[in-house]
Design a protein around this motif. Structure first.
Motif, PDB file in Angstrom:
ATOM      1  N   VAL A 179      -1.660  -6.924  -0.602  1.00 37.78           N
ATOM      2  CA  VAL A 179      -1.192  -8.060  -1.391  1.00 37.78           C
ATOM      3  C   VAL A 179      -1.246  -9.321  -0.533  1.00 37.78           C
ATOM      4  O   VAL A 179      -0.615  -9.373   0.529  1.00 37.78           O
ATOM      5  CB  VAL A 179       0.244  -7.826  -1.904  1.00 37.78           C
ATOM      6  CG1 VAL A 179       0.758  -9.054  -2.652  1.00 37.78           C
ATOM      7  CG2 VAL A 179       0.294  -6.593  -2.810  1.00 37.78           C
TER       8      VAL A 179
ATOM      9  N   THR B 186       5.059  -2.236   0.557  1.00 36.92           N
ATOM     10  CA  THR B 186       3.872  -2.995   0.186  1.00 36.92           C
ATOM     11  C   THR B 186       3.108  -3.421   1.432  1.00 36.92           C
ATOM     12  O   THR B 186       3.696  -3.891   2.407  1.00 36.92           O
ATOM     13  CB  THR B 186       4.264  -4.246  -0.622  1.00 36.92           C
ATOM     14  OG1 THR B 186       4.874  -3.837  -1.849  1.00 36.92           O
ATOM     15  CG2 THR B 186       3.051  -5.106  -0.924  1.00 36.92           C
TER      16      THR B 186
ATOM     17  N   ARG C 254       1.463  -9.464 -12.051  1.00 31.19           N
ATOM     18  CA  ARG C 254       1.677  -8.945 -10.703  1.00 31.19           C
ATOM     19  C   ARG C 254       1.764 -10.068  -9.672  1.00 31.19           C
ATOM     20  O   ARG C 254       1.278  -9.933  -8.559  1.00 31.19           O
ATOM     21  CB  ARG C 254       0.556  -7.962 -10.329  1.00 31.19           C
ATOM     22  CG  ARG C 254       0.540  -6.685 -11.163  1.00 31.19           C
ATOM     23  CD  ARG C 254      -0.507  -5.725 -10.618  1.00 31.19           C
ATOM     24  NE  ARG C 254      -0.456  -4.450 -11.286  1.00 31.19           N
ATOM     25  CZ  ARG C 254      -1.235  -4.095 -12.297  1.00 31.19           C
ATOM     26  NH1 ARG C 254      -2.114  -4.950 -12.774  1.00 31.19           N
ATOM     27  NH2 ARG C 254      -1.130  -2.905 -12.846  1.00 31.19           N
TER      28      ARG C 254
ATOM     29  N   VAL D 155       6.010  -6.365  -6.711  1.00 36.07           N
ATOM     30  CA  VAL D 155       4.848  -6.722  -5.917  1.00 36.07           C
ATOM     31  C   VAL D 155       5.199  -6.706  -4.439  1.00 36.07           C
ATOM     32  O   VAL D 155       4.361  -6.405  -3.594  1.00 36.07           O
ATOM     33  CB  VAL D 155       4.327  -8.119  -6.340  1.00 36.07           C
ATOM     34  CG1 VAL D 155       3.205  -8.587  -5.420  1.00 36.07           C
ATOM     35  CG2 VAL D 155       3.849  -8.076  -7.781  1.00 36.07           C
TER      36      VAL D 155
ATOM     37  N   ALA E 150      -2.557  -8.756  -7.774  1.00 38.49           N
ATOM     38  CA  ALA E 150      -1.262  -8.817  -7.092  1.00 38.49           C
ATOM     39  C   ALA E 150      -1.281  -9.955  -6.087  1.00 38.49           C
ATOM     40  O   ALA E 150      -2.225 -10.091  -5.302  1.00 38.49           O
ATOM     41  CB  ALA E 150      -0.978  -7.499  -6.382  1.00 38.49           C
TER      42      ALA E 150
END
Length: 537
Positions: free
Chosen positions: A118, A56, A217, A51, A160
């Protein structure tokens, strides 16, 4: 070793920042889990640490408490708040019924998923949090807390998320006696049962770890304190009791000011101490730390502790492998200048943690840390929000360092926000664009708006994407002077061939016809040009 107390000061209450405009609930997750979410998290059945894999995108919340604060400000204070609001920052969930926290988490995770990003959520609701001090509150029983955290997990679902689990949760434990100590630490609230309070804390944290880590997640991090607080062996022992073996790792420096290089060393040592303690005959109490053989005030000596861990691995016959260890996330929201050193002998209680003067923003949030022990640099504390009213042991009501009454805990502090931006390390760029957004007319179910974009920088803009988030359910029906795409509430307006260039001190414009009620959060405050924040007068 006992170290100074550190208190946290969230602004969010009842599960959401005041006035948060959310329109979606848990059902949104089903529609996005297989679609937009895949942009941020690759494939099913991944380890939770994926994650926060390098690359990310961390979520910038367009309805954050910082944007809320900006709405009531003008001039430089408003510009500062909007600049800070443009950086990914954690959302604190601090109270509310189980139904409220479930809805709040679902909305946040769902909104982020639509953008392929996220979010970072701070769960902060333990009984006797902050030992009932500046950030007092929280659940009133084990049963109430477990129901609350179960609802938080239900709200996240398959989405997530990064969860920072209970700042101070392991640094300040009511009626806790550390390993090797003869009596409990300073936190002894009269309302807590001395016989069960510490054990209850570990029961609740273990339960939270279990219900959150089962999510596919979600990356979960426990309180690891920081380099000016607990020694490595002490925090390792607490982390193990709290279930760190089943979590992704630990967070460091929440709402504090310790320097990032020191925290990275500490992260490696805590990870190694956990590894040695759970995988060999090693005991946490034997772990070297920032206090020994290193000298805490002399960073040049910290290599001695590195050497001690190398020897520990040699003695146990184990090979260190960071990929298999527990990792850290580090709060860099206010550590650009490091911690404040109060003048000696001036204040009976300097409260060096409380709105210290002349601090600066630290590293911007990112998952590209280049450090095998650190998953991400994040902004856990919301920079610009007050730590509380600081009296420095002199009774108040003025903060004698600042010569003013500080805002209450979680209140917006314009003077501190200005300092954090001005003294940021690395520097944070000032906005080079100004956007005027005017609703010229409206009728039931529709409105017409004009947007002016001004280049306030010194170099020309050659091609632009202007991005904002509607405050409600508005959509663009027709646009002129730009092309538009809309995902959820977020709109991107792209220049056309005739207005792609904006010279310094010049401006261009476009307009659009919208559906929906313009009274819902219009004009928007958080607007970016080519990814950089703009000033909104």
């Amino acid at each position: 070793m006992t170290a100074p107390r550190r208190r946290t000061t969230p602004s969010a209450v009842a599960g959401l920042p005041p006035g948060r405009r959310r329109r979606r609930r848990a059902a949104v997750l089903a529609g996005v889990a297989a679609g937009a979410l895949a942009l941020a998290v690759a494939g099913p059945a991944q380890a939770a640490n994926d994650v926060v894999a390098p690359g990310t995108e961390l979520y910038v919340d367009p309805h954050s408490s910082t944007v809320e604060a900006a709405a009531g400000l003008t001039g430089q204070a408003r510009a500062d708040a909007l600049l800070l609001a443009s950086v990914p920052t954690a959302t604190w969930l601090t109270a509310g019924t189980p139904a409220e926290v479930q809805a709040a988490a679902a909305d946040l995770v769902g909104d982020a998923a639509l953008q392929g990003e996220v979010p970072t959520l701070v769960a902060y609701n333990l009984p006797f949090r902050d030992c009932a001090q500046y950030s007092a509150g929280g659940a009133t029983s084990v049963a109430e807390y477990t129901a609350w955290v179960d609802a938080l997990a239900a709200g996240i679902g398959d989405g997530a998320a990064v969860v920072v689990l209970e700042p101070d949760g392991l640094g300040i434990i009511p009626h806790y006696t550390p390993a090797g100590a003869s009596e409990p630490e300073w936190c002894r609230p009269a309302e807590a049962d001395p016989a069960t309070a510490a054990a209850d804390r570990f029961v609740m944290l273990n339960h939270a770890v279990d219900v959150l880590t089962v999510l596919p997640r979600t990356a979960v991090y426990l309180d690891g304190t920081h380099t000016g607080w607990l020694g490595v062996g002490d925090i390792t022992d607490r982390l193990i009791q709290a279930g760190v073996e089943r979590a992704d790792g630990f967070f460091l420096n929440a709402s504090n000011y310790q320097e990032t290089p020191r925290l990275q060393k500490y992260a490696a040592w805590v990870a190694q101490c956990i590894d040695l303690s759970v995988s060999t005959w090693w005991e946490p109490a034997w772990c070297a730390s920032q206090y020994y053989p290193a000298t805490p005030s002399d960073f040049s000596t910290w290599g001695l502790t590195d050497d001690a861990y190398a020897q520990a691995y040699a003695d146990t016959g184990r090979t260190p492998d960071p990929a298999t260890m527990k990792h850290a996330v580090i709060d860099t929201s206010r550590n650009g200048q490091g911690p404040w050193t109060p003048p000696a002998g001036v204040y009976p209680d300097p409260e060096d943690w409380c709105n210290p003067p002349d601090r600066g923003l630290g590293l911007r949030p990112t998952t590209d840390t280049g450090d095998p022990y650190v998953d991400a640099f994040v902004w856990i504390k919301v920079p610009g929000e007050s730590d509380g009213q600081c009296f420095r042991g002199l009774g108040g009501p003025l903060d004698p360092v600042r010569g003013m009454v500080d805002p209450p805990a979680g209140g917006w502090f314009p003077e501190q926000a200005r300092e954090l931006i001005a003294l940021a390390v690395p520097p944070i760029a000032a906005p080079t664009c100004e956007v005027s957004y005017t609703v010229h007319g409206s009728w039931p179910g529709g409105f017409i708006a004009q947007v002016w974009v001004k280049n306030t920088g010194t170099t020309r803009i050659d091609g632009w994407d202007l991005e904002w988030t509607f405050g409600g359910d508005q959509t663009i029906r027709e646009i002129w002077g730009a092309d538009a795409t809309q995902v959820g509430q977020r709109v991107t307006a792209t220049s056309e061939s005739w207005n792609t260039v904006i010279k310094p001190n010049r401006r261009t414009t476009f307009g659009f016809l919208g559906r929906g009620d313009p009274a819902q959060g219009l004009p928007p405050l958080q607007i970016t040009l080519n990814g950089a924040p703009c000033t909104v007068p």
